[in-house]
Every structure is written in C-alpha cells, then in structure tokens.
Design a protein around this motif. Structure first.
Motif, PDB file in Angstrom:
ATOM      1  N   TRP A  97      29.841  42.791  42.284  1.00 45.73           N
ATOM      2  CA  TRP A  97      31.201  43.156  41.928  1.00 45.73           C
ATOM      3  C   TRP A  97      31.260  43.821  40.550  1.00 45.73           C
ATOM      4  CZ3 TRP A  97      34.919  43.772  45.184  1.00 45.73           C
ATOM      5  CH2 TRP A  97      34.989  43.009  46.330  1.00 45.73           C
ATOM      6  N   ASP A  98      30.430  43.354  39.637  1.00 48.65           N
ATOM      7  CA  ASP A  98      30.413  43.945  38.300  1.00 48.65           C
ATOM      8  C   ASP A  98      29.899  45.383  38.336  1.00 48.65           C
ATOM      9  OD1 ASP A  98      30.608  43.461  35.290  1.00 48.65           O
ATOM     10  OD2 ASP A  98      28.519  44.137  35.494  1.00 48.65           O
ATOM     11  N   GLN A  99      28.879  45.655  39.122  1.00 48.32           N
ATOM     12  CA  GLN A  99      28.357  47.015  39.243  1.00 48.32           C
ATOM     13  C   GLN A  99      29.375  47.943  39.894  1.00 48.32           C
ATOM     14  OE1 GLN A  99      24.647  46.739  41.314  1.00 48.32           O
ATOM     15  NE2 GLN A  99      23.507  45.975  39.535  1.00 48.32           N
ATOM     16  N   VAL A 100      29.992  47.479  40.954  1.00 49.17           N
ATOM     17  CA  VAL A 100      30.993  48.312  41.630  1.00 49.17           C
ATOM     18  C   VAL A 100      32.185  48.577  40.711  1.00 49.17           C
ATOM     19  CG1 VAL A 100      32.574  48.436  43.594  1.00 49.17           C
ATOM     20  CG2 VAL A 100      30.266  47.525  43.903  1.00 49.17           C
ATOM     21  N   TYR A 101      32.579  47.556  39.956  1.00 46.58           N
ATOM     22  CA  TYR A 101      33.690  47.729  39.017  1.00 46.58           C
ATOM     23  C   TYR A 101      33.331  48.752  37.937  1.00 46.58           C
ATOM     24  CZ  TYR A 101      37.057  46.576  35.357  1.00 46.58           C
ATOM     25  OH  TYR A 101      38.024  46.635  34.390  1.00 46.58           O
ATOM     26  N   GLY A 102      32.092  48.712  37.457  1.00 45.50           N
ATOM     27  CA  GLY A 102      31.655  49.703  36.473  1.00 45.50           C
ATOM     28  C   GLY A 102      31.659  51.119  37.031  1.00 45.50           C
ATOM     29  N   TYR A 103      31.250  51.279  38.297  1.00 47.61           N
ATOM     30  CA  TYR A 103      31.273  52.603  38.918  1.00 47.61           C
ATOM     31  C   TYR A 103      32.702  53.132  39.040  1.00 47.61           C
ATOM     32  CZ  TYR A 103      26.445  51.513  40.249  1.00 47.61           C
ATOM     33  OH  TYR A 103      25.116  51.191  40.232  1.00 47.61           O
ATOM     34  N   VAL A 104      33.606  52.273  39.467  1.00 49.17           N
ATOM     35  CA  VAL A 104      34.994  52.714  39.637  1.00 49.17           C
ATOM     36  C   VAL A 104      35.621  53.081  38.293  1.00 49.17           C
ATOM     37  CG1 VAL A 104      37.284  52.013  40.439  1.00 49.17           C
ATOM     38  CG2 VAL A 104      35.266  51.373  41.750  1.00 49.17           C
TER      39      VAL A 104
ATOM     40  N   TYR B  51      38.957  44.381  39.334  1.00 45.04           N
ATOM     41  CA  TYR B  51      38.932  43.428  38.225  1.00 45.04           C
ATOM     42  C   TYR B  51      39.380  42.047  38.691  1.00 45.04           C
ATOM     43  CZ  TYR B  51      39.917  41.252  33.741  1.00 45.04           C
ATOM     44  OH  TYR B  51      39.955  40.386  32.674  1.00 45.04           O
ATOM     45  N   ALA B  52      40.415  42.018  39.531  1.00 43.21           N
ATOM     46  CA  ALA B  52      40.882  40.732  40.056  1.00 43.21           C
ATOM     47  C   ALA B  52      39.823  40.083  40.940  1.00 43.21           C
ATOM     48  CB  ALA B  52      42.185  40.934  40.836  1.00 43.21           C
ATOM     49  N   MET B  53      39.164  40.859  41.787  1.00 41.20           N
ATOM     50  CA  MET B  53      38.116  40.320  42.641  1.00 41.20           C
ATOM     51  C   MET B  53      36.929  39.822  41.819  1.00 41.20           C
ATOM     52  SD  MET B  53      39.214  40.438  45.735  1.00 41.20           S
ATOM     53  CE  MET B  53      37.683  40.148  46.606  1.00 41.20           C
ATOM     54  N   GLN B  54      36.577  40.557  40.787  1.00 38.16           N
ATOM     55  CA  GLN B  54      35.478  40.127  39.929  1.00 38.16           C
ATOM     56  C   GLN B  54      35.819  38.833  39.195  1.00 38.16           C
ATOM     57  OE1 GLN B  54      34.751  42.708  36.659  1.00 38.16           O
ATOM     58  NE2 GLN B  54      32.757  41.845  36.152  1.00 38.16           N
ATOM     59  N   PHE B  55      37.055  38.744  38.716  1.00 37.08           N
ATOM     60  CA  PHE B  55      37.470  37.529  38.006  1.00 37.08           C
ATOM     61  C   PHE B  55      37.456  36.325  38.943  1.00 37.08           C
ATOM     62  CE2 PHE B  55      40.855  34.595  36.732  1.00 37.08           C
ATOM     63  CZ  PHE B  55      40.429  34.274  35.449  1.00 37.08           C
ATOM     64  N   LEU B  56      37.966  36.492  40.157  1.00 42.59           N
ATOM     65  CA  LEU B  56      37.990  35.371  41.100  1.00 42.59           C
ATOM     66  C   LEU B  56      36.587  34.969  41.539  1.00 42.59           C
ATOM     67  CD1 LEU B  56      41.046  36.414  43.327  1.00 42.59           C
ATOM     68  CD2 LEU B  56      40.972  34.664  41.527  1.00 42.59           C
ATOM     69  N   ALA B  57      35.724  35.956  41.779  1.00 41.97           N
ATOM     70  CA  ALA B  57      34.351  35.638  42.178  1.00 41.97           C
ATOM     71  C   ALA B  57      33.601  34.930  41.073  1.00 41.97           C
ATOM     72  CB  ALA B  57      33.624  36.923  42.583  1.00 41.97           C
ATOM     73  N   THR B  58      33.805  35.367  39.831  1.00 48.62           N
ATOM     74  CA  THR B  58      33.137  34.705  38.700  1.00 48.62           C
ATOM     75  C   THR B  58      33.637  33.282  38.528  1.00 48.62           C
ATOM     76  OG1 THR B  58      32.920  36.861  37.614  1.00 48.62           O
ATOM     77  CG2 THR B  58      32.650  34.905  36.251  1.00 48.62           C
ATOM     78  N   LYS B  59      34.955  33.097  38.629  1.00 49.66           N
ATOM     79  CA  LYS B  59      35.518  31.752  38.472  1.00 49.66           C
ATOM     80  C   LYS B  59      35.040  30.822  39.586  1.00 49.66           C
ATOM     81  CE  LYS B  59      39.929  29.412  37.680  1.00 49.66           C
ATOM     82  NZ  LYS B  59      39.588  28.283  38.579  1.00 49.66           N
ATOM     83  N   TRP B  60      34.994  31.322  40.804  1.00 47.08           N
ATOM     84  CA  TRP B  60      34.549  30.489  41.934  1.00 47.08           C
ATOM     85  C   TRP B  60      33.078  30.112  41.790  1.00 47.08           C
ATOM     86  CZ3 TRP B  60      30.997  31.418  45.929  1.00 47.08           C
ATOM     87  CH2 TRP B  60      31.016  30.479  46.971  1.00 47.08           C
TER      88      TRP B  60
END
Length: 272
Positions: free
Chosen positions: A61-68, A31-40
């Motif tokens: 990142w969103d797909q991987v986050y959904g899988y996890v 979630y932190a990686m997705q948030f940072l990637a989206t913000k960047w």
C-alpha cells in the motif's frame, strides 16, 4: 463537463484537469487504506508479539500510494506550466514542440530501435564481465549514462579488448553524434518556422503586456506621490512673506505719477 459532455475531453488541458481530480481522490482513498492497514497490522502485532505478522500488505500500500502521489505531483506541475503560457519564450517552446510533434514521433521510433539494438548488443557481450550490463535493465541504465558522457572507457577495454572498443565507438558515433544531431535538426527547423509565423501569437500576449504596463504605471505613480509627500516644499520652510490671494479683487485705485527726468536731471514735459 455537464454542458459540453464529450466535447469537454477534446481539449488536452481538460483531460489533465480530469486526471488530476481523479488522482487527488485516489490519493485520499489510498492514504485512508494505508492508515487502516497499518493500524490493523500493528494491533495484530501488539496482541501477540511472538507470532509472525506479515508486513507485506503495508509495504504494498505504501508503494502504490507513493506512485499515485508522484503522478499527482507530475500533473500539478504540468498545470503550473500552463500558467506560463503568457510568457513568449514558454509559448514559443510549446509551439515548437507542437510543430515538431510529427517528425519527433518518427525520430523516437528510430532512436528507440537503435538504442534497444545497442542495449541487446552490450548485454550479450558484457553480461558476465561488467556489473553495469549484468541485466537488461542495468544495460539500459549503462547506455543512458554513456549517452550522458558518464562512462569509463577502461572498463570496456578490460571486458573485451576487441569488442569493447568497437561497441563503445559505434555507440558514441551512431547515438551521440548522428541520432542526436538529427534531433537538433528537427528542433531547429521547427523553431525557424515558428519564429517566422506571426499568426501563432494571439492577443493574449498583448493583454499580458498591457497588464504589466498598467501595474508598473500604478506602482510608479504611487511611489512618486509618496516621495512628494515626504519631501518638504521650500515655500513652507523659508518663505514667510505673505502671498497674494488669487481670489482677491484687483485694486482699481489711481497710480501716482512721478515726474520723468532726462539724463541731465531736468524734468520732461508731459506732452512729450
């Protein structure tokens, strides 16, 4: 884990607990990686809207986050099912699956071979004539739908007037009747064996029954006390006469004797 070390992972539920903990930490990190990637990416897009910005990283990142997250929820549901082990029906289901694990493993191999054979057969025959068999994955999905009795027989006939009905009838006969009946036979045999084995049921079910009985008794006694408090007594409402005090000393004064008369009205002698 620190005390038992390697023996900790010998238990299935301990492994599930460890995997669940790892997945929870991974979810937070993802979630932190997705948030940072989206913000960047959005900051880069706002700096120069006319310049091309690749959003593929955000999607990945969103797909991987959904899988996890999906795996984490799955493990959580498995842990929730463990709480139902005090229920006899759920415990019997788990015992049946444990008893039939070895036969079901062999059955799974046979079922997989037959199912994959029919999938290849359907894919090679209907690849150019039916949309449901346009790819190998689509062929798997179509066969699963047919196994669940969701199909249109006319589509097989229109695709091939000879091979279409033959494929459909063979699939229903082998998979839906023979293979599935083998599965039901294995389950019924294991169920009968588990039902007759009384050593599988430990004291935890007696503890659960005892806890339920105690809870019901506490709730019942509390409800009866509440009803007695709400219901007024008849002596408090309509009986205003004084009552004898049980702690009062008895009266030892002599009792006055009255003459006794017979049925003719004459007094009787005291000597009688």
């Amino acid at each position: 884990m620190a005390v038992e070390r390697k023996r900790y992972f010998s238990n299935f539920w301990n492994n599930m607990e460890f995997v669940h903990l790892v997945l929870c930490v991974t979810c937070c990190a993802m979630y932190a990686m997705q948030f940072l990637a989206t913000k960047w990416t959005l900051d880069k897009f706002q700096e120069n809207p006319e310049k091309f910005v690749n959003f593929e990283r955000i999607t990945m990142w969103d797909q991987v986050y959904g899988y996890v997250v999906s795996f984490t929820v799955f493990i959580s549901m498995l842990k929730f099912l463990r709480l139902l082990r005090f229920n006899r029906r759920v415990a019997m289901l788990a015992a049946v699956l444990k008893e039939s694990a070895s036969p079901l493993a062999g059955f799974g191999v046979v079922f997989g071979l037959w199912f994959m054979a029919f999938t290849h057969f359907g894919y090679l025959i209907f690849v150019q004539k039916m949309y449901g068999y346009s790819s190998f994955i689509a062929s798997l999905e179509s066969n699963v739908s047919t196994l669940l009795m969701v199909f249109r027989f006319a589509d097989y006939v229109n695709a091939s007037s000879v091979l279409g009905p033959i494929f459909f009838l063979l699939f229903i006969l082998v998979i839906a009747f023979i293979i599935i009946n083998m599965f039901m036979t294995i389950i019924n045999t294991s169920l009968a064996k588990v039902s007759q084995d009384e050593t599988l049921w430990g004291n935890e079910f007696e503890i659960a029954d005892l806890m339920m009985e105690k809870l019901q008794s506490v709730i019942g006694s509390a409800g009866s006390k509440l009803k007695r408090k709400e219901k007024p007594t008849a002596s408090a409402e309509g009986n205003d006469q004084p009552q004898d005090d049980p702690l009062q000393e008895p009266d030892n004064r002599p009792i006055a004797r009255t003459p006794v008369e017979d049925i003719r009205g004459k007094p009787l002698d005291d000597d009688i």
